[in-house]
Design an enzyme around this catalytic site. Sequence first.
Site, PDB file in Angstrom:
ATOM      1  N   GLY A  17       0.966  -1.178  -0.069  1.00  0.00           N
ATOM      2  CA  GLY A  17      -0.034   0.184  -0.017  1.00  0.00           C
ATOM      3  C   GLY A  17       0.726   1.284   0.045  1.00  0.00           C
ATOM      4  N   GLY A  23       1.715   4.726   4.011  1.00  0.00           N
ATOM      5  CA  GLY A  23       2.597   3.761   2.975  1.00  0.00           C
ATOM      6  C   GLY A  23       3.558   4.378   2.139  1.00  0.00           C
ATOM      7  N   TYR A 172     -14.599  -2.911  10.930  1.00  0.00           N
ATOM      8  CA  TYR A 172     -13.246  -2.455  10.728  1.00  0.00           C
ATOM      9  C   TYR A 172     -12.202  -2.737  12.024  1.00  0.00           C
ATOM     10  CZ  TYR A 172      -9.380   0.902  10.174  1.00  0.00           C
ATOM     11  OH  TYR A 172      -8.245   1.430   9.955  1.00  0.00           O
TER      12      TYR A 172
END
Length: 288
Positions: A17, A23, A172
């Site tokens: 990512g 990232g 999540y």
Amino acid sequence: MSLDRPDLTGSTAFITGTTRGIGKQLALDLADRGCNIVSTGKTSEEGDEYSEDKEVEGTIEQTAREVEQRGPEALPIQVDVRDAEAVEAAAQEAIEHFGEVDIVINNASAIQLQTVEELPPKRFDLMTDVNVRGTYLTARAFIDHLKEVDDAWILANAPPVTVDRKPGSAPYTWSKLGMSFVTLSLADELDAYDIGCNSFWPVTAIDTRATRYFGLGTEDDWRTPDIVSDTVLEILSRDPAEFTGNAVYDEELLREAGVEDFSAYNLTPGDPAPMSAQMADPEYSRPE
């Protein structure tokens, strides 16, 4: 602010990512310390999802170019971390290209903060597959290689496991806790090989595309991604044989390293509230 940042010359980091946000910042800041970077993600200039007439923010190739402007070598690899064969192939390509990969960072994540009732099943599957399965697949693809590497690391951008419920964002939060659970379990499974397996997590929300897209507060609530990359660099300055099995908060680790003033990371004056820490630990409060 004074940190003893490590010299990573000769190291290679495989980061998931890297097209934007945390990232990308990790890739660039590790490159500033001499680290070669394997830039991975789904958005590639050679893929169907990208063209000049689409508003696509960031690609694996763009991050790779910015890494190489800093001196180290970069290898962009398009990969979907949900795909076991693709992850295995990406790991082998990285190892064959650089000869050795000694840092693996599971950063790629999917996010949607909704209740169990509100969240569509497809989004639940996406978060589970990207966050938990992706961490498992990526770490697993490198384990045999890392066993033969000196000073190796497996890190995950995920919170400490300190809660058994999170009303409002359970799917999540569960998927992020799963990333830590896998990573910290590896610390024990790989203890004989001196591989440092740790997770890291910001105390505050971080200014990223996802944070802005989902409206997670305002600039008063956010810090720059630099605080996360400084945290990772602090981890990498340590001995992986000794510093393993830890789930760290950025503020706490950096304070331990000597940082007293965090204002350089803030988007606006005043320290943001610990919104991110409280997502996984509703009782979290900063040490007095």
